[in-house]
Design a protein around this motif. Structure first.
Motif, PDB file in Angstrom:
ATOM      1  N   PHE A  39     -37.087 -76.135 -77.407  1.00  0.00           N
ATOM      2  CA  PHE A  39     -36.143 -75.679 -78.418  1.00  0.00           C
ATOM      3  C   PHE A  39     -34.733 -75.978 -77.936  1.00  0.00           C
ATOM      4  CE2 PHE A  39     -36.252 -72.053 -75.567  1.00  0.00           C
ATOM      5  CZ  PHE A  39     -34.944 -71.582 -75.577  1.00  0.00           C
ATOM      6  N   ILE A  40     -33.797 -76.029 -78.891  1.00  0.00           N
ATOM      7  CA  ILE A  40     -32.392 -76.293 -78.596  1.00  0.00           C
ATOM      8  C   ILE A  40     -31.559 -75.164 -79.154  1.00  0.00           C
ATOM      9  CG2 ILE A  40     -30.512 -77.949 -78.800  1.00  0.00           C
ATOM     10  CD1 ILE A  40     -32.638 -80.022 -79.701  1.00  0.00           C
ATOM     11  N   HIS A  41     -30.701 -74.575 -78.316  1.00  0.00           N
ATOM     12  CA  HIS A  41     -29.751 -73.563 -78.772  1.00  0.00           C
ATOM     13  C   HIS A  41     -28.544 -74.305 -79.339  1.00  0.00           C
ATOM     14  CE1 HIS A  41     -27.214 -69.742 -77.721  1.00  0.00           C
ATOM     15  NE2 HIS A  41     -27.375 -69.920 -79.020  1.00  0.00           N
ATOM     16  N   ILE A  42     -28.498 -74.412 -80.663  1.00  0.00           N
ATOM     17  CA  ILE A  42     -27.527 -75.295 -81.306  1.00  0.00           C
ATOM     18  C   ILE A  42     -26.082 -74.844 -81.066  1.00  0.00           C
ATOM     19  CG2 ILE A  42     -26.816 -76.339 -83.496  1.00  0.00           C
ATOM     20  CD1 ILE A  42     -29.475 -77.336 -82.583  1.00  0.00           C
ATOM     21  N   ASN A  43     -25.850 -73.547 -80.962  1.00  0.00           N
ATOM     22  CA  ASN A  43     -24.479 -73.067 -80.717  1.00  0.00           C
ATOM     23  C   ASN A  43     -23.859 -73.707 -79.484  1.00  0.00           C
ATOM     24  OD1 ASN A  43     -26.007 -71.009 -82.248  1.00  0.00           O
ATOM     25  ND2 ASN A  43     -24.049 -69.931 -82.301  1.00  0.00           N
TER      26      ASN A  43
END
Length: 275
Positions: A39-43
């Protein structure tokens, strides 16, 4: 032809099928792009250069490389999966409370026969909507609403649907996504509007009116809003690179005024590169 991201990106690359971004309430809201094994923490990507490269399709139901028709599904699955029955977009068509099947009665009972909220949200203008209680405030976040309030809480989707239909005669039910993304919004007293609309609720929904509650305010992680909105579609532009400046609703906002609707690209397998 487009470049091989493995050669062109010296830092991080992720590959996976797009689904709508997961969110967590916060100040600002936290966004996550979830793939099968990562997963990628977009913030954390704000002000970073991102490349999105379309690879192929993967239907969210059958898993096959078939052209996506709507909502992440190929044509065949869109017309047979219970998750995308007509009652999803039109709750007033729900029939599980009558023990009547649309596509899969067990699934429809699980989803329709649970508490639902009819709400007012302000993303570009005041609109009325329906969501399961468990999807508050996720539904409001996905719509890019900066404020929202519950109007009624009913025990099934059908009641929520007929309440929404009644209120649509007096308030909108659509969001102007361009206005929402440019943040051309005006604060409204949703509690006052809610009480004005109470008299228009159908008799069956009147006992479920929520009298004493307050607005929920939502703050999105946006460094700069676009002045003009240019929509990115991966079928037309299979590779795009830009500097991320914000996330609102289910959109990524880039420095050159390009916006990318993640939810509209569910079922697209992409290479996602971060420089």
């Amino acid at each position: 032809m487009f470049t091989d991201l493995k050669d062109s990106l010296p830092f991080m690359q992720y590959t996976g099928v797009l689904t709508k971004m997961k969110t967590e309430i916060g100040d600002p809201i936290q966004y996550f792009l979830v793939f099968e094994n990562d997963f990628i923490h977009i913030n954390q990507l704000l002000d970073k250069k991102i490349t999105i490269q379309f690879d192929h399709y993967q239907c969210l139901a059958c898993g096959k490389d078939k052209k996506i028709f709507r909502q992440g599904y190929c044509y065949d699955d869109f017309y047979n999966q219970p998750q995308v029955g007509d009652w999803v977009m039109r709750p007033e068509l729900s029939t599980a409370h009558l023990d009547v099947e649309d596509r899969d009665l067990d699934y429809e009972k699980r989803v329709q026969l649970q508490p639902h909220i009819v709400y007012l949200a302000n993303s570009s203008n005041i609109k009325v909507g329906v969501t399961r209680k468990t999807q508050v405030p996720t539904r409001w976040i996905d719509q890019g609403a900066h404020e929202a309030i519950e109007v009624v809480e009913v025990p099934n989707r059908y009641l929520a649907g007929i309440a929404e239909v009644a209120l649509k005669d007096h308030v909108g039910d659509k969001t102007n996504w361009r206005t929402m993304l440019k943040n051309e919004v005006v604060d409204e007293d949703l509690n006052a509007v809610k009480h004005k609309l109470k008299e228009f609720l159908p008799e069956e929904a009147q006992p479920y009116f929520i009298d004493n509650n307050t607005e929920t305010e939502l703050h999105f992680p946006v460094l700069a809003y676009p002045k003009k909105v240019k929509s990115l579609t991966l079928e037309k532009t299979p590779e795009y690179t830009g500097v991320l400046k914000g996330i609102k609703g289910q959109y990524l906002i880039f420095e050159d005024n390009t916006v990318f609707n993640v939810r509209n690209h569910e079922g697209y397998v992409v290479n996602f590169g971060i420089e």
